[in-house]
Design a protein around this motif. Structure first.
Motif, mmCIF file in Angstrom:
data_model
loop_
_atom_site.group_PDB
_atom_site.id
_atom_site.type_symbol
_atom_site.label_atom_id
_atom_site.label_comp_id
_atom_site.label_asym_id
_atom_site.label_seq_id
_atom_site.Cartn_x
_atom_site.Cartn_y
_atom_site.Cartn_z
ATOM 1 N N GLY B 26 -9.812 16.767 -2.608
ATOM 2 C CA GLY B 26 -8.938 15.632 -3.084
ATOM 3 C C GLY B 26 -8.949 15.143 -1.663
ATOM 4 N N ALA B 27 -8.240 15.220 -0.978
ATOM 5 C CA ALA B 27 -7.776 14.711 0.204
ATOM 6 C C ALA B 27 -7.139 13.756 0.027
ATOM 7 C CB ALA B 27 -7.889 15.920 1.557
ATOM 8 N N SER B 28 -8.171 12.776 0.021
ATOM 9 C CA SER B 28 -8.377 11.092 0.087
ATOM 10 C C SER B 28 -7.418 11.117 -0.676
ATOM 11 C CB SER B 28 -9.858 10.982 0.429
ATOM 12 O OG SER B 28 -9.578 9.621 0.524
ATOM 13 N N GLU B 29 -7.594 10.892 -2.285
ATOM 14 C CA GLU B 29 -7.228 10.691 -3.630
ATOM 15 C C GLU B 29 -5.413 11.045 -3.180
ATOM 16 O OE1 GLU B 29 -5.863 12.471 -6.092
ATOM 17 O OE2 GLU B 29 -5.277 11.040 -7.511
ATOM 18 N N LEU B 30 -5.194 12.868 -2.671
ATOM 19 C CA LEU B 30 -3.837 12.641 -3.172
ATOM 20 C C LEU B 30 -2.760 12.216 -1.368
ATOM 21 C CD1 LEU B 30 -4.888 16.356 -4.500
ATOM 22 C CD2 LEU B 30 -3.187 14.563 -5.591
ATOM 23 N N ARG B 31 -3.993 12.160 -0.654
ATOM 24 C CA ARG B 31 -3.114 10.995 0.441
ATOM 25 C C ARG B 31 -2.983 9.511 -0.278
ATOM 26 N NH1 ARG B 31 -5.570 6.338 2.781
ATOM 27 N NH2 ARG B 31 -7.369 7.960 2.919
ATOM 28 N N GLN B 32 -3.699 8.790 -0.955
ATOM 29 C CA GLN B 32 -3.571 7.601 -1.382
ATOM 30 C C GLN B 32 -2.542 7.559 -2.075
ATOM 31 O OE1 GLN B 32 -5.375 4.849 -0.142
ATOM 32 N NE2 GLN B 32 -3.665 3.412 -1.943
ATOM 33 N N TYR B 33 -1.900 8.898 -3.616
ATOM 34 C CA TYR B 33 -0.890 9.589 -4.136
ATOM 35 C C TYR B 33 0.198 8.595 -3.318
ATOM 36 C CZ TYR B 33 1.723 11.007 -8.041
ATOM 37 O OH TYR B 33 2.804 10.565 -8.132
ATOM 38 N N ALA B 34 -0.047 9.621 -2.724
ATOM 39 C CA ALA B 34 1.443 10.135 -1.388
ATOM 40 C C ALA B 34 1.809 9.178 -0.477
ATOM 41 C CB ALA B 34 1.317 11.113 -0.775
ATOM 42 N N MET B 35 0.887 7.801 -0.747
ATOM 43 C CA MET B 35 1.499 6.611 0.273
ATOM 44 C C MET B 35 1.739 5.928 -1.093
ATOM 45 S SD MET B 35 -1.285 4.380 2.312
ATOM 46 C CE MET B 35 -1.375 3.651 0.801
ATOM 47 N N GLU B 36 1.403 5.817 -1.867
ATOM 48 C CA GLU B 36 1.483 4.861 -2.719
ATOM 49 C C GLU B 36 3.424 5.530 -3.457
ATOM 50 O OE1 GLU B 36 -1.172 4.985 -5.949
ATOM 51 O OE2 GLU B 36 -2.676 3.839 -5.060
ATOM 52 N N ARG B 37 3.215 6.189 -3.999
ATOM 53 C CA ARG B 37 4.206 7.101 -4.878
ATOM 54 C C ARG B 37 6.154 6.691 -2.772
ATOM 55 N NH1 ARG B 37 6.493 7.543 -7.496
ATOM 56 N NH2 ARG B 37 8.186 8.714 -7.440
ATOM 57 N N CYS B 38 5.225 6.324 -1.605
ATOM 58 C CA CYS B 38 6.586 6.741 -0.693
ATOM 59 C C CYS B 38 6.942 5.151 -0.576
ATOM 60 C CB CYS B 38 6.123 7.126 0.657
ATOM 61 S SG CYS B 38 5.909 8.787 1.085
ATOM 62 N N ILE B 83 2.481 17.326 -4.829
ATOM 63 C CA ILE B 83 2.733 16.229 -3.799
ATOM 64 C C ILE B 83 3.605 15.808 -4.148
ATOM 65 C CG2 ILE B 83 1.860 13.330 -3.543
ATOM 66 C CD1 ILE B 83 -0.390 16.107 -1.988
ATOM 67 N N ASP B 84 4.230 15.298 -5.150
ATOM 68 C CA ASP B 84 5.687 14.761 -5.740
ATOM 69 C C ASP B 84 5.864 14.961 -4.939
ATOM 70 O OD1 ASP B 84 4.841 12.381 -7.729
ATOM 71 O OD2 ASP B 84 4.565 14.052 -8.901
ATOM 72 N N GLU B 85 6.542 16.706 -5.291
ATOM 73 C CA GLU B 85 7.255 17.797 -4.145
ATOM 74 C C GLU B 85 7.730 17.509 -3.419
ATOM 75 O OE1 GLU B 85 6.950 21.721 -6.519
ATOM 76 O OE2 GLU B 85 8.405 22.533 -5.079
ATOM 77 N N ILE B 86 6.776 17.314 -2.664
ATOM 78 C CA ILE B 86 7.047 17.032 -0.796
ATOM 79 C C ILE B 86 7.086 15.765 -0.268
ATOM 80 C CG2 ILE B 86 5.662 17.006 1.217
ATOM 81 C CD1 ILE B 86 2.975 18.609 -0.022
ATOM 82 N N VAL B 87 6.490 15.077 -1.276
ATOM 83 C CA VAL B 87 7.505 13.558 -0.757
ATOM 84 C C VAL B 87 8.957 13.524 -1.120
ATOM 85 C CG1 VAL B 87 7.562 10.776 -2.284
ATOM 86 C CG2 VAL B 87 5.288 12.044 -1.353
ATOM 87 N N GLU B 88 9.371 14.364 -2.310
ATOM 88 C CA GLU B 88 10.188 13.820 -3.110
ATOM 89 C C GLU B 88 12.102 15.078 -2.280
ATOM 90 O OE1 GLU B 88 10.385 14.259 -7.411
ATOM 91 O OE2 GLU B 88 8.939 12.105 -6.728
#
Lengths: 109, 109
Positions: B26-38, B83-88
């Motif tokens: 799920g790398a692509s979907e989770l990369r997209q999610y990380a981008m949207e969170r940022c 991903i939330d944890e890495i971003v935040e």
């Protein structure tokens, strides 16, 4: 020791006809050439250098661009002799190639 | 100031059936999610954070992997909460998420 001492990413993004993008400047072929040079020099791999493709690095107006991490040094390039210089002076020698360097500072927002 | 304060690359490499690779997790979907969170947090872009795809980062056996530069911190992840944890914590707060961190040291050659 970091996993890769130096990690070089080439933007290979392809945009619509007429828009500036790195793919239009031979990014893929020159990335491949950089990788082959690093392999020939015996510095390619964990503990050494990695050279690889990336999606859009977000500096399309300055295309073609590449970035060396962890140094955070951005470059543009034209041909194989520029790649030779980045590989031999920066990736091997740790010296920034000022002639090809792009500004660190982001544009004013 | 560096062009991007933190630059997160997701390996999205797809290998042959049966071989470990990041695309399978799920790398692509989770990369997209990380981008949207940022983007939602207002930190995406020059002077802030960039989140993007990369070709193979060369750590297939530890897939899925991502790396934050210039810090040189490597992560694995499972789901959106990782991903939330890495971003935040990391991208916003500058704190390494030890729970998800991969070893710095390359394998013995």
């Amino acid at each position: 020791m970091p996993y890769y001492r130096r990690h070089l990413f080439f933007c290979e993004n392809q945009r619509e006809e007429g828009e500036p993008c790195c793919a239009r400047f031979g990014a893929s072929e020159l990335r491949q050439y950089a990788m082959e040079r690093c392999k020939a020099l015996g510095i390619f791999g964990p503990g050494g250098v990695r050279v690889q493709r990336a999606g859009c690095l977000g500096r399309c107006d300055e295309a073609p661009v590449a970035v060396v991490y962890p140094d955070g040094v951005w470059y543009t390039y034209v041909d194989r002799s520029d790649i030779d210089e980045i590989v031999e002076r920066h990736l091997v020698g740790g010296e920034v190639v000022e002639r090809l360097r792009l500004p660190d500072e982001p544009p004013a927002r």
